[in-house]
Design an enzyme around this catalytic site. Structure first.
Site, mmCIF file in Angstrom:
data_model
loop_
_atom_site.group_PDB
_atom_site.id
_atom_site.type_symbol
_atom_site.label_atom_id
_atom_site.label_comp_id
_atom_site.label_asym_id
_atom_site.label_seq_id
_atom_site.Cartn_x
_atom_site.Cartn_y
_atom_site.Cartn_z
ATOM 1 N N ASP A 1 0.833 -2.638 -9.045
ATOM 2 C CA ASP A 1 -0.365 -3.033 -8.304
ATOM 3 C C ASP A 1 -1.186 -1.774 -7.986
ATOM 4 O OD1 ASP A 1 -2.143 -4.746 -7.082
ATOM 5 O OD2 ASP A 1 -0.937 -5.069 -5.293
ATOM 6 N N ASP B 1 -2.457 -6.565 3.654
ATOM 7 C CA ASP B 1 -3.686 -7.000 2.985
ATOM 8 C C ASP B 1 -3.536 -8.407 2.423
ATOM 9 O OD1 ASP B 1 -6.358 -6.305 1.615
ATOM 10 O OD2 ASP B 1 -5.114 -6.928 -0.073
ATOM 11 N N LYS B 2 -2.434 -8.645 1.746
ATOM 12 C CA LYS B 2 -2.309 -9.934 1.058
ATOM 13 C C LYS B 2 -2.301 -11.087 2.066
ATOM 14 C CE LYS B 2 -0.174 -7.698 -2.904
ATOM 15 N NZ LYS B 2 -1.455 -7.411 -3.556
ATOM 16 N N HIS C 1 -12.157 -8.203 1.638
ATOM 17 C CA HIS C 1 -12.241 -6.867 2.236
ATOM 18 C C HIS C 1 -13.563 -6.686 2.971
ATOM 19 C CE1 HIS C 1 -9.470 -5.435 -1.261
ATOM 20 N NE2 HIS C 1 -8.889 -6.301 -0.457
ATOM 21 N N ASP D 1 -6.371 1.742 2.983
ATOM 22 C CA ASP D 1 -7.332 1.889 1.886
ATOM 23 C C ASP D 1 -8.670 1.241 2.214
ATOM 24 O OD1 ASP D 1 -6.162 -0.614 1.832
ATOM 25 O OD2 ASP D 1 -5.692 -0.582 -0.311
ATOM 26 N N HIS D 2 -8.608 0.194 3.049
ATOM 27 C CA HIS D 2 -9.815 -0.520 3.466
ATOM 28 C C HIS D 2 -9.382 -1.525 4.512
ATOM 29 C CE1 HIS D 2 -8.126 -3.772 1.150
ATOM 30 N NE2 HIS D 2 -8.024 -2.947 0.131
ATOM 31 N N GLU E 1 3.563 2.361 0.754
ATOM 32 C CA GLU E 1 2.524 1.359 1.015
ATOM 33 C C GLU E 1 3.100 0.098 1.661
ATOM 34 O OE1 GLU E 1 -0.920 -1.321 -1.143
ATOM 35 O OE2 GLU E 1 0.985 -1.051 -2.152
ATOM 36 N N HIS F 1 -5.883 -11.536 3.549
ATOM 37 C CA HIS F 1 -6.720 -12.355 2.663
ATOM 38 C C HIS F 1 -6.511 -13.837 2.986
ATOM 39 C CE1 HIS F 1 -8.601 -9.716 -0.320
ATOM 40 N NE2 HIS F 1 -7.494 -8.981 -0.339
ATOM 41 N N SER G 1 -8.614 -2.023 -3.618
ATOM 42 C CA SER G 1 -7.483 -1.107 -3.486
ATOM 43 C C SER G 1 -7.432 -0.088 -4.624
ATOM 44 C CB SER G 1 -6.174 -1.893 -3.448
ATOM 45 O OG SER G 1 -6.133 -2.708 -2.301
ATOM 46 N N ARG H 1 -7.460 -2.524 -13.272
ATOM 47 C CA ARG H 1 -6.203 -2.696 -12.548
ATOM 48 C C ARG H 1 -5.401 -3.901 -13.010
ATOM 49 N NH1 ARG H 1 -7.624 -4.777 -6.541
ATOM 50 N NH2 ARG H 1 -5.390 -5.102 -6.597
ATOM 51 N N ASP I 1 -2.081 -1.387 3.468
ATOM 52 C CA ASP I 1 -3.167 -1.954 2.664
ATOM 53 C C ASP I 1 -3.932 -2.962 3.521
ATOM 54 O OD1 ASP I 1 -4.702 -3.384 0.597
ATOM 55 O OD2 ASP I 1 -3.434 -2.251 -0.784
ATOM 56 N N THR J 1 -2.422 0.112 -5.549
ATOM 57 C CA THR J 1 -2.156 1.258 -4.684
ATOM 58 C C THR J 1 -1.083 2.193 -5.254
ATOM 59 O OG1 THR J 1 -2.849 -0.047 -2.791
ATOM 60 C CG2 THR J 1 -1.587 1.947 -2.336
HETATM 61 ZN ZN LIG Z 1 -7.025 -6.977 -0.772
#
Ligand SMILES: [Zn+2]
Lengths: 185, 509
Positions: free
Chosen positions: B163, B333-334, B471, B375-376, B328, B337, B112, B176, B55, B165
């Site tokens: 979550d 990702d987290k 993102h 995913d991004h 995943e 951020h 996501s 979501r 992620d 994903t």
């Molecule tokens: Zn994110």
């Protein structure tokens, strides 16, 4: 962060059930390969639509009515003048700061102690009790991150105020607060 | 039942056109198999598909992890896969049509949820939507199709399993944030899509945890998010035959010891009430409760073992055809951020170790498609030259206008350098400017650095910065091996992954 923050106008009085205004909107399902195939070849008794693949109803699951409450509130007997904390499913993810009740309004802040890149959803429920510690009714604070673009650093502390609902004015001697909804990431 | 011509080596799966019964008391359904479209070549078909995503993992996340862990001249496990390309990840606005439609309204930067829906259901949707298109229409997911076609299925994440994903494969939701354990109108409804509130019995506003606990879409569910589930969910899971590790009812998280002992055909194991713990923190605190959480490669190994084990079949149950497994690495990702480079790199390593597990299984198995992607991108992660700073931190940012060569200069569209309030609220790091920890560049030693060089020192070989805390719209890398992986050589869109994986498993047209 300009999330939509609002208070619901509906007061949940314990004696009466809150009726959910549910207008029937049918589920529509996207056509998919399986149904197209079956229809084209005519080999299936009934063309298998997408809802044969997606489980869209859950036998035995009682659909929600109204907004979430905290069962722990009914067991609390907060002392007169106090603000108690009612337990909920996310108590290991936040701390309450600066809780206070002035007779008309309960206020404080929810400080997120788990991951925060966005605070997507937060609801704080306040239970209002008479001086004997009997729960009279509840109201809530709702934070919902809607379509807004990200416009700042993540918020780790969300302040809230919840006023004593008008029908309970003058009868409230103590308050409990708790969090039934929290989605942060 | 119809019989379709299948390639020789797939003859054992002719039973794919079987009638299957849904689990958990829903109306029984007849699913007509959708194998063998005319143009499928045998080489694009696989017995198993393992889909791994980091992620928020952009191209630079891969490069930085390579430089950090195996050196500038090394290769991560994912980089050893033969097919390589890029994936476009854009989302669409609410109520948008699909690409090519007159009402198509793209959005350059996905979240996501929209990205997961793209590969899981093959449709572009709005940010926050799961398993529905941008107009709210439910779209079946690959994992649902695979399950109904007789494959075994698994869904593994280091995030809460509700979550975006993991949820993208096993739920359908307008928003979501409707994760559970309880419904709330603010979190679950979206009047911009439906006009009026949906009845709370509608799947699209049913909390994701309640869906996952009842729809039987994934046989093996491993991750975090125990706090999203309640006693009724445990009853529903047990009734479907899931072996529940730990206890949902008493909110006792599962441990890696529980996971090692798991042996059910269906296993539900959540190892934290929320997201799993970052690897670096577990390494730094080996005696903590969190250190009892399994790592992503450990969960991957166990998921594959569970999905390939032989089980006594239920009456009428067909032989398993293979499996479809999604893995995943969520915390890349987290922690991106948070612009936390050290933990981001640690999570990249754990993710790549999971890739190695999948790659090694595929090599032995010989008929497994392995896809590794994201995913991004998250946070505009970048590698800058030693001793330099990002423009936002520079005393003198590069000038856009070239006074020496007018041919290089365009006319500025804005008359001054004053902040445009519709695009900027000013210096976001302002409040934290006194704390040096908040500022890039972060530096890390690399294997070729002299032994005396330490992380965080100016001498370290890897200098990392972030562009933002959110993102970005950059394309993400994709790596693949196995049957059909040649289709991922080059550039694809994230919705193409639905078709490629679906064809590999013969479950889409
Ligand atoms: Zn994110």
């Amino acid at each position: 962060m300009r999330a939509v923050t609002r208070r619901t106008v509906a007061l949940t009085v314990l004696a009466g059930a809150l009726v959910c205004a549910a207008v029937g909107v049918g589920i529509s399902l996207a056509p998919m390969a399986a149904s197209r195939d079956a229809a084209a070849t005519g080999t299936s008794d009934t063309a298998a639509p997408a809802d044969d693949v997606v489980m869209t109803s859950f036998p035995g699951l009682v659909a929600a009515t109204g907004e979430p409450e905290l069962a722990s509130m009914t067991a609390l007997r907060p002392a007169a003048g106090s603000v108690a904390e009612a337990s909920g499913p996310f108590d290991d993810r936040f701390e309450f700061d600066a809780l206070s009740f002035d007779g008309a309004t309960v206020s404080g802040a929810v400080r997120i102690t788990s991951d925060v890149s966005d605070l997507l959803e937060l609801e704080v429920v306040a239970g209002f009790y008479d001086v004997d510690g009997t729960l009279l009714g509840t109201d809530r604070f709702v934070h919902h991150l809607g379509d807004e673009v990200h416009d700042g650093p993540p918020v780790e502390s969300e302040a809230f105020t919840i006023a004593v609902p008008a029908p309970l004015a003058g009868r409230v001697g103590a308050v409990a607060v708790g969090v039934p909804v929290l989605v942060n990431e | 039942m119809r019989h379709l011509p299948l390639p020789r080596r797939m003859s054992s799966v002719i039973a794919s056109t079987a009638v299957l019964a849904l689990v958990a008391g829903a109306a029984a359904v007849a699913l007509t198999g959708t194998a063998a479209s005319a143009d499928s070549s045998g080489s694009s078909r696989a017995k198993n598909v393992i889909y791994l995503l980091g992620d928020g993992m952009g191209r630079t996340h891969v490069t930085a992890a390579r430089e950090r862990f195996v050196g500038l001249d090394g290769r991560l496990a994912m980089e050893t896969l033969p097919a390589q390309g890029f994936v476009s990840t854009y989302a669409v606005e609410k109520l948008s049509g699909q690409p090519g439609a007159a009402d198509f309204h793209p959005n350059a930067v996905t979240d996501s949820a929209s990205a997961a829906t793209a590969w899981s259901s093959g449709v572009k949707t709005y940010n926050a939507a799961l398993g529905i298109d941008a107009k709210g229409t439910v779209a079946p997911t690959l994992m649902e199709l695979a399950k109904k076609a007789g494959y075994r299925t698994g869904n593994v994440s280091t995030a809460e399993i509700t979550d975006a994903t993991p949820a993208g494969q096993m739920s359908h939701a307008l928003a979501r944030g409707c994760q559970g354990p309880v419904y709330s109108a603010a979190a679950c409804q979206d009047l911009a899509i439906t006009g009026t509130a949906l009845p709370t019995s509608d799947v699209r506003v049913t909390p994701i945890a309640e869906q996952i606990a009842r729809n039987g879409t994934a046989d093996v569910i491993l991750g975090g998010g125990l706090g999203r589930f309640d006693a009724a969910d445990e009853t529903a899971l047990t009734a479907q035959g899931y072996q529940v590790l730990g206890s949902i009812t008493s909110q006792k998280v599962a441990t890696k010891t529980d996971l090692a002992a798991a042996n059910g055909a269906k296993v539900f194991g959540l190892f934290n009430t929320g997201n799993l713990t970052v690897e670096k923190s577990k390494l730094d605190n080996p005696t903590s409760v969190q250190a009892q959480e399994p790592t992503l490669p450990e969960m991957t190994t166990k998921a594959i073992a569970l999905l390939t084990a032989k089980y006594k079949k239920e009456k009428g149950e067909k032989a398993s055809k293979g499996f479809y497994l999604q893995i995943e690495g969520a915390l890349i990702d987290k922690r991106s951020h948070a612009n936390d480079a050290a933990q981001t790199l640690g999570e990249m390593k754990a993710f790549d170790d999971a890739v190695a597990v999948a790659r090694d299984f595929a090599k032995k198995d010989g008929n497994t498609l392995v896809i590794v992607t994201a995913d991004h991108e998250c946070a505009g992660f970048n590698i800058i030259e030693k001793g330099t700073f990002t423009n936002a931190q520079a005393a003198t940012p590069p000038a856009n206008a070239d006074s020496g060569n007018r041919a290089n200069s365009s006319t500025p569209v804005r008359p001054s350098n004053a902040i445009d309030p519709s695009r900027s609220t000013g210096i976001m790091n302002g409040a934290g400017s006194a704390d040096a920890k908040n500022f890039a560049p972060a530096t890390f030693r690399i294997p070729s650095d002299p032994a005396t060089v330490t992380d965080g020192s100016p001498e370290a070989g890897l200098w990392l910065t972030y562009l933002s805390g959110n993102h970005t719209g950059a394309d993400v890398p994709i790596y693949a091996t196995g049957p059909g992986s040649d289709q991922l050589q080059g550039s694809v869109d994230n919705t193409d992954l639905f078709d490629i994986m679906g064809r590999a498993l013969r479950i889409t047209g």
